[in-house]
Design an enzyme around this catalytic site. Structure first.
Site, PDB file in Angstrom:
ATOM      1  N   ARG A 184      -5.037   4.615 -41.361  1.00 56.95           N
ATOM      2  CA  ARG A 184      -5.139   4.259 -39.749  1.00 56.95           C
ATOM      3  C   ARG A 184      -3.888   4.424 -39.136  1.00 56.95           C
ATOM      4  O   ARG A 184      -2.830   4.355 -39.621  1.00 56.95           O
ATOM      5  CB  ARG A 184      -5.644   2.810 -39.539  1.00 56.95           C
ATOM      6  CG  ARG A 184      -5.702   2.356 -37.934  1.00 56.95           C
ATOM      7  CD  ARG A 184      -6.827   2.769 -37.391  1.00 56.95           C
ATOM      8  NE  ARG A 184      -7.234   2.275 -36.158  1.00 56.95           N
ATOM      9  CZ  ARG A 184      -7.886   2.614 -35.209  1.00 56.95           C
ATOM     10  NH1 ARG A 184      -8.567   3.870 -35.427  1.00 56.95           N
ATOM     11  NH2 ARG A 184      -8.253   1.848 -34.251  1.00 56.95           N
ATOM     12  N   THR A 241     -14.402  10.980 -32.662  1.00 51.78           N
ATOM     13  CA  THR A 241     -14.193  10.573 -34.118  1.00 51.78           C
ATOM     14  C   THR A 241     -15.480  11.388 -34.827  1.00 51.78           C
ATOM     15  O   THR A 241     -16.233  12.027 -34.176  1.00 51.78           O
ATOM     16  CB  THR A 241     -14.792   9.031 -34.008  1.00 51.78           C
ATOM     17  OG1 THR A 241     -13.797   8.527 -33.258  1.00 51.78           O
ATOM     18  CG2 THR A 241     -14.639   8.520 -35.403  1.00 51.78           C
ATOM     19  N   ASN A 247      -9.323   9.098 -31.580  1.00 39.75           N
ATOM     20  CA  ASN A 247      -9.671   8.487 -30.664  1.00 39.75           C
ATOM     21  C   ASN A 247     -10.204   9.320 -29.565  1.00 39.75           C
ATOM     22  O   ASN A 247     -11.218   9.977 -29.790  1.00 39.75           O
ATOM     23  CB  ASN A 247      -8.476   7.786 -30.030  1.00 39.75           C
ATOM     24  CG  ASN A 247      -9.010   6.505 -29.148  1.00 39.75           C
ATOM     25  OD1 ASN A 247     -10.258   5.922 -29.452  1.00 39.75           O
ATOM     26  ND2 ASN A 247      -8.562   5.819 -28.216  1.00 39.75           N
ATOM     27  N   ASP A 272      -6.633   1.693 -28.921  1.00 39.05           N
ATOM     28  CA  ASP A 272      -7.647   0.816 -29.311  1.00 39.05           C
ATOM     29  C   ASP A 272      -6.929  -0.844 -29.464  1.00 39.05           C
ATOM     30  O   ASP A 272      -7.557  -1.766 -29.896  1.00 39.05           O
ATOM     31  CB  ASP A 272      -7.816   1.361 -30.796  1.00 39.05           C
ATOM     32  CG  ASP A 272      -9.033   2.214 -30.793  1.00 39.05           C
ATOM     33  OD1 ASP A 272      -9.965   2.219 -29.684  1.00 39.05           O
ATOM     34  OD2 ASP A 272      -9.537   3.026 -31.907  1.00 39.05           O
ATOM     35  N   SER A 311     -13.511   0.308 -34.984  1.00 38.13           N
ATOM     36  CA  SER A 311     -14.796   0.095 -35.289  1.00 38.13           C
ATOM     37  C   SER A 311     -15.324   1.125 -36.495  1.00 38.13           C
ATOM     38  O   SER A 311     -16.657   1.155 -36.636  1.00 38.13           O
ATOM     39  CB  SER A 311     -15.783   0.554 -33.939  1.00 38.13           C
ATOM     40  OG  SER A 311     -15.398  -0.481 -32.872  1.00 38.13           O
ATOM     41  N   GLY A 327     -18.648   7.034 -32.557  1.00 40.06           N
ATOM     42  CA  GLY A 327     -19.256   6.243 -31.593  1.00 40.06           C
ATOM     43  C   GLY A 327     -18.665   5.150 -30.993  1.00 40.06           C
ATOM     44  O   GLY A 327     -19.410   4.431 -30.459  1.00 40.06           O
ATOM     45  N   GLY A 328     -17.671   5.040 -31.001  1.00 41.56           N
ATOM     46  CA  GLY A 328     -16.873   3.917 -30.660  1.00 41.56           C
ATOM     47  C   GLY A 328     -17.319   2.513 -30.967  1.00 41.56           C
ATOM     48  O   GLY A 328     -17.751   2.326 -32.237  1.00 41.56           O
TER      49      GLY A 328
HETATM   50  N1  GLY Z   1     -10.984   5.120 -32.310  1.00 40.78           N
HETATM   51  C1  GLY Z   1     -12.252   4.818 -32.536  1.00 40.78           C
HETATM   52  C2  GLY Z   1     -12.135   3.571 -33.536  1.00 40.78           C
HETATM   53  O1  GLY Z   1     -11.227   3.446 -34.345  1.00 40.78           O
HETATM   54  O2  GLY Z   1     -12.977   2.828 -33.494  1.00 40.78           O
END
Ligand code: GLY
Length: 575
Positions: free
Chosen positions: A103, A376, A396, A418, A448, A467-468
């Site tokens: 990340r 994503t 993102n 985020d 997410s 999908g956020g």
């Molecule tokens: N940027 C999307 C996520 O990490 O949830």
């Protein structure tokens, strides 16, 4: 525990089901090795590259490096070496499960008020477009880590397809055009990004080639020098210079000190199946555990469709409330993982659900979640030894921050969005976070992304999707469908619905509910919000250990491809 049979999910659209019919190759019953390998990814070129690596003697981890790198080239709107992600790995020989956390991190000069103006208000778009929105990328470190620790082939081999595609180009398709149109103004604002991803400052036509020679050189540098080929030396110098020239706050130290973290996945049981998913800084594993622990106390198969949907929505509502309240980077804040994933906690939440009445979110103290669906990417891999990878990767928003430091070809993420820029104020997708996800130097923003394995005596599932905030509920519906006896073609194709606590609405894809179910949900007090388009792009594999068959499917909503067998059959999602 209840093994649910949720009839709602069996209302599959016949066309999609047909197009995404399962692939299988028979083998001896009760085999302890899969008879064939399988890859499902969001792009045919990535699936092909992964299959080539498996054919060349690589394992699932080598293939994961190749697939990630090709997706970085051919899906620049979704993920890339300028972004990050989570790679969930299972090594069959010793049963080792691990989450490789690549990340992005907040730069060392980041501060909790960096997106606020002098009155303390959030400055719109500052965490979305441009150099201040960019977190320190983790994908290059993750790929080199996976190659070094788990792979068999050198990076020179596993990155070769991505390097070739970056140098020679790939053709624009209609999905690329939609994404570029969506981010046109931001792409036009960065000369380097516009030069690569646009054509005369406009969205390129279908069939035009996107050629990325600088990205090819950066990937070559990684192939040659590993991690140092990105985080040190000329590439690092250009990255930092480009970000700073564009108004960003990166330093060489940010790149120098970026490290992936190997984390213990979150594990729990549902209906006799063991679920393994990702830990913080993802919210996915914990939220899935909360929801499925709540649902395990309901006899879902004895409820009518509206009642089943109601209790699923109520479980989603409660898990998303907790997501925003408690979750963040566990290296910085204390996340009560054990409590949130315990069956006792779920039982208390379950007791607050009334079968005939929706709970108003306003009556549950807390914050809100985030939506999305354009950005994503995900892929799933099973190799012939039983090793497996589920990986969800992101920059993102589509095309990330739309910033490319000159001479690098690296399209940078806007993952800083985020974080909660200010507790209580929604981000671009409606996210309102709490203290746990406030910005701090070196912290990872809450995600997410939820790559997941599900295992039982019968078989093994590998799944995930972009999908956020809807990622988590898509995985949930897939797991319920698996528990219902369905296979990947069904999980990826089924109609979806979603609730994330706030806004207090049940969102649903076109045709997900029939009028009677809608009316029954409304009578319970739910506010329904029909969406005018579909969302998600799930990539899934199932190895049926009883029959020895391997199934793979790519979401019909995307353009991906699932293949079974190294040289084997393939079918592409076409919707
Ligand atoms: N940027 C999307 C996520 O990490 O949830």
């Amino acid at each position: 525990m209840t093994v649910s049979r949720v009839k709602i999910y069996s209302r599959l659209r016949a066309g999609a089901f047909l197009l995404l019919a399962l692939f299988f190759i028979g083998a001896s019953a009760f085999a302890d090795r899969p008879p064939v390998a399988a890859i499902a990814s969001a792009h045919p070129l990535a699936t092909q590259a992964g299959m080539e690596i498996l054919g060349a003697g690589g394992n699932a981890f080598d293939a994961a490096v190749a697939v990630s790198a090709v997706l970085a080239v051919v899906e620049p709107y979704s993920s890339g070496v300028g972004g990050g992600g989570f790679w969930l790995l299972h090594r069959e020989r010793d049963g080792h499960d691990v989450m490789v956390d690549g990340r992005e991190k907040a730069p060392l000069a980041a501060s909790r008020t960096m997106y606020l103006d002098s009155s303390g208000d959030v400055v719109p778009d500052l965490s979305i477009d441009g150099a201040l929105a960019v977190g320190i990328p983790g994908e290059p470190a993750a790929l080199t880590h996976i190659a070094d620790r788990y792979g068999r082939l050198p990076l020179k081999r596993t990155l070769a397809s991505a390097i070739r595609l970056a140098r020679d180009g790939f053709p624009v398709d209609s999905h690329y055009r939609r994404m570029a149109q969506f981010r046109l103004a931001a792409l036009q604002a960065d000369q380097e990004a516009a030069g690569i991803f646009l054509s005369d400052d406009e969205v390129p036509a279908v069939g035009e080639r996107i050629v990325q020679p600088d990205l090819a050189a950066t990937l070559e540098s990684m192939a040659r020098y590993g991690r140092a080929g990105f985080y040190k030396g000329p590439v690092a110098r250009r990255l930092v210079a480009g970000v700073r020239a564009a108004g960003g706050i990166w330093t060489r130290e940010d790149l120098d000190e970026y490290r992936v973290v190997e984390r213990e996945p979150v594990r729990f049981e549902y209906g006799g199946m063991r679920v393994t998913s990702v830990a913080p800084p993802s919210s996915g594993g914990i939220a899935l555990a909360t929801i499925l622990n709540i649902l395990s106390g309901f006899a879902l198969d004895e409820l009518d469709e509206a009642a089943r949907t109601h209790v699923i929505v109520e479980a989603m509502r409660r898990a998303y409330r907790d997501r925003a309240e408690f979750l963040g980077d566990a290296d910085f804040v204390a996340v009560p993982v054990e409590r949130l994933t315990s069956t006792g906690y779920a039982q208390r939440l379950r007791q607050s659900i009334r079968l005939e009445q929706a709970t108003a979110s306003a009556s549950l103290k807390g914050q809100a979640g985030r939506q999305g669906g354009r950005d994503t990417t995900h892929f799933s891999i099973l190799d012939g030894e039983g090793n497996r990878v589920a990986a969800t990767l992101s920059i993102n928003y589509p095309f990330g921050a739309c910033v490319v430091p000159p001479g690098t070809g690296v399209l940078l993420n806007d993952e800083m969005d985020d974080f909660s820029a200010k507790p209580g104020v929604p981000n671009v997708y409606g996210l309102v976070g709490a203290e746990a996800n406030a910005i701090a130097a070196g912290k990872r923003p809450l995600s997410s992304m939820s790559p997941t394995f599900v295992e039982s005596a019968d078989g093994i599932a590998i799944l995930g999707t972009p999908g956020g905030s809807r990622i988590i509920t898509m995985i949930l519906l897939g797991i319920l469908d698996l528990a219902d006896g369905m296979r990947p073609a069904s999980w990826v194709g089924l109609p979806r619905f979603h609730h994330q606590y706030l806004p207090d609405v049940v969102q649903y894809e076109p045709d997900a509910f029939d009028p009677q179910v809608i009316s029954s949900l409304e009578k319970r007090g739910h506010r329904l919000q029909p969406l005018d388009s579909t969302y998600g792009n799930m990539q899934a594999i199932y190895w049926d250990r009883k029959t020895g068959r391997v199934y793979a499917a790519s979401d019909p909503r995307g353009v991906g491809e699932a293949r079974v067998g190294v040289s084997g059959s393939s079918l592409r999602g076409t919707q």
